[in-house]
Design an enzyme around this catalytic site. Structure first.
Site, short mmCIF file in Angstrom:
data_model
loop_
_atom_site.label_atom_id
_atom_site.label_comp_id
_atom_site.label_asym_id
_atom_site.label_seq_id
_atom_site.Cartn_x
_atom_site.Cartn_y
_atom_site.Cartn_z
N CYS A 56 23.92 -41.37 68.82
CA CYS A 56 24.97 -40.90 68.80
C CYS A 56 24.70 -40.74 70.54
O CYS A 56 23.54 -41.59 70.94
CB CYS A 56 24.49 -39.21 68.30
SG CYS A 56 25.07 -39.09 67.06
N HIS B 63 26.42 -35.58 72.39
CA HIS B 63 26.24 -34.15 71.96
C HIS B 63 25.19 -33.61 72.96
O HIS B 63 24.74 -33.80 73.58
CB HIS B 63 26.11 -33.61 70.76
CG HIS B 63 25.24 -34.24 70.17
ND1 HIS B 63 23.63 -33.72 70.06
CD2 HIS B 63 24.31 -35.51 69.61
CE1 HIS B 63 22.46 -35.53 69.49
NE2 HIS B 63 23.37 -35.39 68.61
#
Length: 422
Positions: free
Chosen positions: A361, A342
């Protein structure tokens, strides 16, 4: 010898006896004649009834109507069970209603030999069918039946991905999640076929009693078409629990894009058809919370989404999430457990390519609001498909489990085939 003379009284007495005998004969004769008349009458009655029956038979229609499901049937299919057919005649009228009287639209075949409802029926519903047909002599036949369709409690459904008509990346498996545990995996898997226009062998793998994925040995061939056929209607997946789906789904495989994240060098290399098209600096999971290694498939895309650490186990002493970012830009899911690739607008530009700072992430430089198409995260988001592969290597974490997301590629072909029920 004395000559005896018969007196009148004796003469009369003899006459009486004779009369009695004759009377008896006459009486007997009269009785015999009565029985003969009864027999004759009975025979006449039988003859008359036979004639009546013969005449009535000539008035019965030769048309023979058959209604499926049979009268009184339960757990009937909602797809193809309802049908009316006729032999030695043509159907002139068919009505189908729910128990409450709601009509069901149907279509009579052009030759008048069959009728069926236009659409799928409702589950747990009682239906009534009334049919009329005529034979060649114009005589009518009638038939009625009532049946009840399978209930939700006695049926199962498979929710599948990807969607019909979609275009996906080369790593996209066909993944089916059943709403009930499947006990007869062989029967259910045998009723599902997945094929590719490329000719690749496609095999199913059961991760558990409610999840069945299909994939080939290697990624799908670029530009191929994949077809999923569900022929589950009436298939018994568990005792007394039946499938209800009859569906064909097709999707296209797009260009071959694979992106490799190197957690050690903190870069991501994006390739299409084996050629590098872009190298992007990234920030992966910190040493305390490293990113999983392995092959991961993008399963969802969100231009902006909320990420709360509490939902994936990252909480402070007060039970609140270690982070709660309500507008994470250009987020794409890589695992069920919460791994995303992201955009990151809250970290300084210097982080990307130089330090791993996330909770697991993969972060790319971005701006708040996801409004700058020139940002690396925006570019990657706009050039990625559901089903694209993101490979993470050189991280300090373990390899992601194959069932954590759409990540069955982390299982070799022999292991994958070993999970098939057929």
């Amino acid at each position: 010898m004395e000559k005896r003379v018969m007196t009148d009284s004796k003469r009369r007495s003899g006459l009486k006896v004779a009369s009695a005998v004759l009377g008896g004969v006459l009486v007997l004769s009269a009785c015999n004649g009565g029985e003969d008349d009864k027999d004759a009458a009975a025979e006449n009655t039988r003859t008359s009834q036979a004639q009546i029956d013969e005449a009535a038979a000539k008035e019965v229609s030769k048309a023979r109507i058959a209604i499926l499901p049979e009268n009184g049937a339960t757990n009937a299919s909602i797809n193809n069970a309802a049908k009316v057919t006729v032999t030695d005649g043509t159907l002139t009228e068919v009505t189908m209603t729910t128990k409450e009287g709601t009509p069901v639209e149907g279509t009579l075949a052009a030759d008048g030999k069959s009728w069926k409802p236009d659409g799928q029926l409702e589950r747990s519903t009682t239906y009534k069918i009334s049919a009329t047909a005529k034979d060649s002599a114009g005589l009518e036949a009638h038939e009625n039946a009532s049946f009840t369709t399978v209930s939700p409690a006695n049926s199962f459904i498979g929710y599948f991905t990807p969607e019909d008509g979609s275009t996906v990346g080369v790593g996209m498996p066909v993944s089916i999640k059943f709403n009930k545990a499947i006990m007869d995996r062989k029967a259910v898997q045998s009723a599902i076929t997945v094929s590719s226009s490329s000719g690749q062998e496609v095999v199913g793998h059961w991760f558990n009693s409610q999840r069945l994925d299909f994939r080939p040995d290697q990624y799908w061939a670029e530009g191929s078409t994949v077809t999923l056929k569900l022929a589950l209607d009436g298939v018994e997946g568990a005792e007394g629990v039946y499938g209800v789906q009859e569906k064909t789904v097709t999707f296209k495989v797009g260009r071959n894009q694979v992106s490799t994240v190197d957690a050690a060098t903190k870069t991501m290399t994006v390739t299409q058809d084996g050629k590098t098209i872009k190298t992007i600096p990234i920030s992966a999971g910190s040493p305390e919370n490293p990113t999983y290694n392995g092959q991961m498939v993008i399963s969802e895309k969100f231009k902006e989404t909320r990420m709360n650490g509490a939902t994936v186990g990252f909480t402070d002493d007060d039970g609140k999430g270690e982070y709660d970012i309500k507008d994470v830009p250009h987020a794409m899911r890589l695992s069920t457990s919460g791994t995303f690739i992201h955009g990151n607008y809250w970290g300084p530009d210097s982080v990307f390519g130089s330090a791993n700072t996330s909770h697991g992430c993969v972060g790319l430089n971005d701006v708040k609001g996801a409004g700058d198409a020139k940002q690396p995260a925006a570019w990657f988001y706009n050039n990625s498909l559901i089903g694209d592969v993101v490979i993470v290597k050189n991280s300090q974490d373990t390899t992601i489990k194959p069932d954590n997301g759409l990540n069955g590629w982390n299982m070799d072909w022999a292991q994958w085939k070993a999970g098939s029920a057929v």
